[in-house]
Scaffold this motif. Structure first.
Motif, PDB file in Angstrom:
ATOM      1  N   ASP A  30       0.830  -1.213   0.000  1.00  0.00           N
ATOM      2  CA  ASP A  30       0.000   0.000   0.000  1.00  0.00           C
ATOM      3  C   ASP A  30       0.858   1.254   0.000  1.00  0.00           C
ATOM      4  OD1 ASP A  30      -2.290  -1.529   0.006  1.00  0.00           O
ATOM      5  OD2 ASP A  30      -2.579  -1.392   2.192  1.00  0.00           O
ATOM      6  N   ILE A  31       1.942   1.244   0.760  1.00  0.00           N
ATOM      7  CA  ILE A  31       2.840   2.402   0.814  1.00  0.00           C
ATOM      8  C   ILE A  31       3.506   2.624  -0.531  1.00  0.00           C
ATOM      9  CG2 ILE A  31       4.993   3.260   1.838  1.00  0.00           C
ATOM     10  CD1 ILE A  31       4.066   1.880   4.457  1.00  0.00           C
ATOM     11  N   VAL A  32       3.983   1.554  -1.153  1.00  0.00           N
ATOM     12  CA  VAL A  32       4.619   1.677  -2.465  1.00  0.00           C
ATOM     13  C   VAL A  32       3.619   2.185  -3.495  1.00  0.00           C
ATOM     14  CG1 VAL A  32       5.680   0.369  -4.353  1.00  0.00           C
ATOM     15  CG2 VAL A  32       6.395  -0.043  -1.997  1.00  0.00           C
ATOM     16  N   THR A  33       2.396   1.696  -3.443  1.00  0.00           N
ATOM     17  CA  THR A  33       1.358   2.154  -4.365  1.00  0.00           C
ATOM     18  C   THR A  33       1.069   3.637  -4.165  1.00  0.00           C
ATOM     19  OG1 THR A  33       0.358  -0.039  -4.381  1.00  0.00           O
ATOM     20  CG2 THR A  33      -1.020   1.787  -5.130  1.00  0.00           C
ATOM     21  N   ALA A  34       0.979   4.073  -2.920  1.00  0.00           N
ATOM     22  CA  ALA A  34       0.711   5.483  -2.636  1.00  0.00           C
ATOM     23  C   ALA A  34       1.857   6.368  -3.124  1.00  0.00           C
ATOM     24  CB  ALA A  34       0.490   5.683  -1.142  1.00  0.00           C
ATOM     25  N   ILE A  35       3.088   5.933  -2.918  1.00  0.00           N
ATOM     26  CA  ILE A  35       4.242   6.709  -3.383  1.00  0.00           C
ATOM     27  C   ILE A  35       4.241   6.780  -4.909  1.00  0.00           C
ATOM     28  CG2 ILE A  35       6.767   6.698  -3.534  1.00  0.00           C
ATOM     29  CD1 ILE A  35       6.765   5.571  -0.662  1.00  0.00           C
ATOM     30  N   TRP A  36       3.956   5.655  -5.569  1.00  0.00           N
ATOM     31  CA  TRP A  36       3.925   5.633  -7.027  1.00  0.00           C
ATOM     32  C   TRP A  36       2.842   6.568  -7.562  1.00  0.00           C
ATOM     33  CZ3 TRP A  36       6.969   4.679 -10.824  1.00  0.00           C
ATOM     34  CH2 TRP A  36       6.465   4.545 -12.099  1.00  0.00           C
ATOM     35  N   GLU A  37       1.664   6.552  -6.952  1.00  0.00           N
ATOM     36  CA  GLU A  37       0.584   7.436  -7.393  1.00  0.00           C
ATOM     37  C   GLU A  37       0.959   8.902  -7.186  1.00  0.00           C
ATOM     38  OE1 GLU A  37      -2.920   6.131  -5.365  1.00  0.00           O
ATOM     39  OE2 GLU A  37      -3.126   4.344  -6.622  1.00  0.00           O
ATOM     40  N   PHE A  38       1.649   9.207  -6.105  1.00  0.00           N
ATOM     41  CA  PHE A  38       2.096  10.571  -5.851  1.00  0.00           C
ATOM     42  C   PHE A  38       3.081  11.021  -6.932  1.00  0.00           C
ATOM     43  CE2 PHE A  38       5.291  13.422  -4.031  1.00  0.00           C
ATOM     44  CZ  PHE A  38       4.480  14.490  -3.678  1.00  0.00           C
ATOM     45  N   ILE A  39       4.037  10.164  -7.264  1.00  0.00           N
ATOM     46  CA  ILE A  39       5.052  10.517  -8.264  1.00  0.00           C
ATOM     47  C   ILE A  39       4.412  10.697  -9.632  1.00  0.00           C
ATOM     48  CG2 ILE A  39       7.071   9.628  -9.511  1.00  0.00           C
ATOM     49  CD1 ILE A  39       7.943   8.349  -6.839  1.00  0.00           C
ATOM     50  N   THR A  40       3.542   9.765 -10.033  1.00  0.00           N
ATOM     51  CA  THR A  40       2.902   9.892 -11.346  1.00  0.00           C
ATOM     52  C   THR A  40       1.975  11.098 -11.395  1.00  0.00           C
ATOM     53  OG1 THR A  40       1.196   8.309 -10.702  1.00  0.00           O
ATOM     54  CG2 THR A  40       3.082   7.448 -11.925  1.00  0.00           C
ATOM     55  N   GLY A  41       1.307  11.388 -10.300  1.00  0.00           N
ATOM     56  CA  GLY A  41       0.454  12.578 -10.242  1.00  0.00           C
ATOM     57  C   GLY A  41       1.261  13.861 -10.360  1.00  0.00           C
ATOM     58  N   ALA A  42       2.430  13.885  -9.731  1.00  0.00           N
ATOM     59  CA  ALA A  42       3.286  15.069  -9.811  1.00  0.00           C
ATOM     60  C   ALA A  42       3.765  15.287 -11.242  1.00  0.00           C
ATOM     61  CB  ALA A  42       4.477  14.922  -8.868  1.00  0.00           C
ATOM     62  N   PHE A  43       4.196  14.216 -11.916  1.00  0.00           N
ATOM     63  CA  PHE A  43       4.638  14.358 -13.307  1.00  0.00           C
ATOM     64  C   PHE A  43       3.481  14.767 -14.211  1.00  0.00           C
ATOM     65  CE2 PHE A  43       8.442  11.866 -12.088  1.00  0.00           C
ATOM     66  CZ  PHE A  43       9.400  12.719 -12.616  1.00  0.00           C
ATOM     67  N   ALA A  44       2.308  14.246 -13.967  1.00  0.00           N
ATOM     68  CA  ALA A  44       1.147  14.636 -14.768  1.00  0.00           C
ATOM     69  C   ALA A  44       0.827  16.120 -14.555  1.00  0.00           C
ATOM     70  CB  ALA A  44      -0.057  13.771 -14.405  1.00  0.00           C
ATOM     71  N   SER A  45       0.954  16.577 -13.323  1.00  0.00           N
ATOM     72  CA  SER A  45       0.703  17.990 -13.035  1.00  0.00           C
ATOM     73  C   SER A  45       1.736  18.889 -13.708  1.00  0.00           C
ATOM     74  CB  SER A  45       0.711  18.227 -11.527  1.00  0.00           C
ATOM     75  OG  SER A  45      -0.346  17.530 -10.920  1.00  0.00           O
ATOM     76  N   PHE A  46       3.012  18.469 -13.676  1.00  0.00           N
ATOM     77  CA  PHE A  46       4.041  19.237 -14.374  1.00  0.00           C
ATOM     78  C   PHE A  46       3.759  19.288 -15.871  1.00  0.00           C
ATOM     79  CE2 PHE A  46       7.126  18.256 -10.800  1.00  0.00           C
ATOM     80  CZ  PHE A  46       7.140  19.545 -10.337  1.00  0.00           C
ATOM     81  N   GLY A  47       3.362  18.167 -16.429  1.00  0.00           N
ATOM     82  CA  GLY A  47       3.034  18.127 -17.850  1.00  0.00           C
ATOM     83  C   GLY A  47       1.881  19.033 -18.190  1.00  0.00           C
ATOM     84  N   GLN A  48       0.843  19.025 -17.358  1.00  0.00           N
ATOM     85  CA  GLN A  48      -0.313  19.901 -17.569  1.00  0.00           C
ATOM     86  C   GLN A  48       0.092  21.372 -17.453  1.00  0.00           C
ATOM     87  OE1 GLN A  48      -3.314  18.845 -18.545  1.00  0.00           O
ATOM     88  NE2 GLN A  48      -3.950  20.965 -18.746  1.00  0.00           N
ATOM     89  N   PHE A  49       0.942  21.677 -16.482  1.00  0.00           N
ATOM     90  CA  PHE A  49       1.410  23.046 -16.297  1.00  0.00           C
ATOM     91  C   PHE A  49       2.137  23.561 -17.537  1.00  0.00           C
ATOM     92  CE2 PHE A  49       4.969  25.805 -15.010  1.00  0.00           C
ATOM     93  CZ  PHE A  49       4.255  26.898 -14.552  1.00  0.00           C
ATOM     94  N   PHE A  50       3.074  22.762 -18.046  1.00  0.00           N
ATOM     95  CA  PHE A  50       3.830  23.189 -19.211  1.00  0.00           C
ATOM     96  C   PHE A  50       2.954  23.202 -20.471  1.00  0.00           C
ATOM     97  CE2 PHE A  50       7.501  22.019 -16.498  1.00  0.00           C
ATOM     98  CZ  PHE A  50       8.110  23.272 -16.501  1.00  0.00           C
ATOM     99  N   ALA A  51       1.986  22.307 -20.548  1.00  0.00           N
ATOM    100  CA  ALA A  51       1.061  22.350 -21.685  1.00  0.00           C
ATOM    101  C   ALA A  51       0.237  23.614 -21.651  1.00  0.00           C
ATOM    102  CB  ALA A  51       0.153  21.114 -21.647  1.00  0.00           C
TER     103      ALA A  51
END
Length: 55
Positions: A30-51
């Motif tokens: 569960d901890i690894v899944t939560a960390i992975w979701e946080f990292i992918t969400g952060a990259f998606a947010s950066f991508g949206q910001f630059f878009a």
């Protein structure tokens, strides 16, 4: 920090992580899944910001 102290600290952390995974694999997953979701969400947010900047 002296090199021997740093090495000892790394070994302590590794041993603790192995202990935590062996004693409670569901919680560790569960901890690894939560960390992975946080990292992918952060990259998606950066991508949206630059878009949004580009348009």
């Amino acid at each position: 920090m002296p090199a021997k102290a740093k090495t000892l600290l790394i070994w302590i952390v590794v041993i603790f992580l192995i202990y935590a995974i062996v004693t409670s694999p569901d919680s560790a997953a569960d901890i690894v899944t939560a960390i992975w979701e946080f990292i992918t969400g952060a990259f998606a947010s950066f991508g949206q910001f630059f878009a949004n900047l580009a348009s």
